[in-house]
Write a protein that holds these residues in place. Structure first.
Motif, PDB file in Angstrom:
ATOM      1  N   GLN A 149       4.452  -7.177  -3.653  1.00  9.29           N
ATOM      2  CA  GLN A 149       3.305  -7.681  -2.902  1.00  9.29           C
ATOM      3  C   GLN A 149       2.343  -6.545  -2.561  1.00  9.29           C
ATOM      4  O   GLN A 149       1.149  -6.773  -2.342  1.00  9.29           O
ATOM      5  CB  GLN A 149       3.792  -8.351  -1.610  1.00  9.29           C
ATOM      6  CG  GLN A 149       2.776  -9.243  -0.940  1.00  9.29           C
ATOM      7  CD  GLN A 149       2.538 -10.541  -1.720  1.00  9.29           C
ATOM      8  OE1 GLN A 149       3.272 -10.844  -2.645  1.00  9.29           O
ATOM      9  NE2 GLN A 149       1.511 -11.271  -1.338  1.00  9.29           N
ATOM     10  N   GLY A 160       2.047  -9.897   4.323  1.00 11.71           N
ATOM     11  CA  GLY A 160       1.927  -9.945   2.867  1.00 11.71           C
ATOM     12  C   GLY A 160       0.521 -10.223   2.388  1.00 11.71           C
ATOM     13  O   GLY A 160       0.307 -10.396   1.186  1.00 11.71           O
ATOM     14  N   TYR A 175       9.550 -11.632  -1.641  1.00 10.63           N
ATOM     15  CA  TYR A 175       8.778 -10.562  -2.266  1.00 10.63           C
ATOM     16  C   TYR A 175       9.688  -9.612  -3.046  1.00 10.63           C
ATOM     17  O   TYR A 175       9.344  -9.153  -4.154  1.00 10.63           O
ATOM     18  CB  TYR A 175       8.032  -9.729  -1.214  1.00 10.63           C
ATOM     19  CG  TYR A 175       6.975 -10.439  -0.415  1.00 10.63           C
ATOM     20  CD1 TYR A 175       6.384 -11.617  -0.864  1.00 10.63           C
ATOM     21  CD2 TYR A 175       6.567  -9.925   0.823  1.00 10.63           C
ATOM     22  CE1 TYR A 175       5.410 -12.253  -0.111  1.00 10.63           C
ATOM     23  CE2 TYR A 175       5.597 -10.552   1.572  1.00 10.63           C
ATOM     24  CZ  TYR A 175       5.028 -11.729   1.112  1.00 10.63           C
ATOM     25  OH  TYR A 175       4.068 -12.347   1.864  1.00 10.63           O
ATOM     26  N   CYS A 195      -0.079  -3.315   3.848  1.00  8.81           N
ATOM     27  CA  CYS A 195       0.883  -3.171   2.748  1.00  8.81           C
ATOM     28  C   CYS A 195       0.946  -1.723   2.271  1.00  8.81           C
ATOM     29  O   CYS A 195       2.020  -1.205   1.954  1.00  8.81           O
ATOM     30  CB  CYS A 195       0.495  -4.079   1.581  1.00  8.81           C
ATOM     31  SG  CYS A 195       0.845  -5.837   1.841  1.00  8.81           S
ATOM     32  N   CYS A 199       3.895  -7.361   9.260  1.00  8.71           N
ATOM     33  CA  CYS A 199       3.777  -7.687   7.843  1.00  8.71           C
ATOM     34  C   CYS A 199       3.494  -9.177   7.665  1.00  8.71           C
ATOM     35  O   CYS A 199       4.220 -10.024   8.174  1.00  8.71           O
ATOM     36  CB  CYS A 199       5.061  -7.324   7.104  1.00  8.71           C
ATOM     37  SG  CYS A 199       5.166  -8.013   5.435  1.00  8.71           S
ATOM     38  N   CYS A 245       8.088  -3.181  -3.149  1.00  6.33           N
ATOM     39  CA  CYS A 245       7.627  -4.534  -2.898  1.00  6.33           C
ATOM     40  C   CYS A 245       6.450  -4.877  -3.814  1.00  6.33           C
ATOM     41  O   CYS A 245       5.393  -4.266  -3.697  1.00  6.33           O
ATOM     42  CB  CYS A 245       7.200  -4.701  -1.438  1.00  6.33           C
ATOM     43  SG  CYS A 245       6.588  -6.348  -1.047  1.00  6.33           S
TER      44      CYS A 245
END
Length: 288
Positions: free
Chosen positions: A286, A269, A222, A275, A267, A284
């Protein structure tokens, strides 16, 4: 450069936020039960060897093992007798490792200490202080450990094909990411900082390679630290090279906190709400 600076600030903050709760949810916690460096060294070999699978299963396995080792793991392995040991650990199972494999691991610790005085001294025979990283040292160490005399365990001069003991000691030369060996090195080489132990001499933290598990491979993908798809040795080196841009002298310092984004913080994703509240959401993609 702005992104690099943002990443470094974010990961330095993440490093500073490591907690006792994270440590309690990590196999490294078993090493902290002992005050003597010699006990911690042996505990690190054993705890890291079984650090595969779900964290709850890992911790349950290690509770059983360390209950048998008593107040001094070093003293236990120095006196370890395979014959009663095989009876003690009969029925032991951690995924595909069994009681024979555990006894072979304890026997290996005894032999390394008898031969070199410590596991640190046994390992550093294969280490080049001028090497870029620990690749060659891990190759030499893994090969040497697998080549010790295990006849008191297996009753034959070679490790039998049905034993998964060699799984404890993979080598970069095979392409393996060597996650547990790299994690072990991080524990014993990095300076004592409340998490890692700072036990070993002769190896620089700059030479460490990041332990790549499912959490590290995914999160570092990521963050753009690797373009590789397979969690192998080349991925581990690629991620480490990216982290050296942030801290050339201690790139693997970020491993524990990044891994616990997955291990302890959950986490995946794939959860937008998680998130949104993630410590690295600002850098990040993501989480965008």
């Amino acid at each position: 450069m702005p992104r690099t600076l943002d990443l470094k600030t974010c990961l330095d903050d993440l490093y500073a936020a490591r907690s006792a709760a994270h440590l309690a949810n990590d196999p490294l916690s078993f090493c902290h039960r002992y005050g003597e460096p010699a006990d911690r060294e042996v505990a690190a070999v054993i705890a890291s060897s079984f650090a595969y699978g779900g964290i709850k299963i890992i911790l349950r396995t290690l509770e059983r093992v360390f209950a048998e080792l008593g107040p001094s793991p070093r003293r236990f392995v120095e006196r370890f007798d395979p014959k009663p040991g095989l009876r003690t650990f009969d029925g032991f199972k951690h995924r595909f490792n069994d009681g024979r494999d555990l006894c072979a691991l304890l026997w290996a610790c005894r032999l390394m200490i008898e031969e070199s005085g410590s596991i640190n001294a046994f390992f550093t025979r294969f280490h080049d202080s001028g090497a870029e990283d620990a690749t060659a040292a891990l190759d030499g160490y893994a090969s040497a450990v697998r080549g010790l005399d295990y006849r008191p365990i297996f009753r034959k001069s070679t490790i039998p094909a049905d034993s998964y003991f060699p799984f404890f000691f993979p080598a970069p030369a095979s392409g393996s990411a060597c996650k547990r060996l790299c994690m072990f090195l991080r524990w014993v080489v990095r300076p004592a900082d409340g998490i890692d132990l700072g036990l070993w001499q002769g190896i620089s933290p700059a030479q460490l390679v990041i332990p790549v598990d499912t959490h590290i491979s995914r999160i570092c993908s990521y963050l753009g630290f690797t373009q590789r798809k397979n969690a192998d040795w080349r991925m581990a080196q690629e991620i480490t090279a990216s982290l050296r841009l942030l801290d050339p002298t201690d790139p693997v310092k970020y491993d524990f906190s990044l891994a616990h984004l997955g291990i302890s913080e959950g986490c995946t994703g794939t959860d937008p709400l998680r998130c949104l509240n993630c410590a690295i959401a600002g850098v990040c993609p993501q989480a965008a």
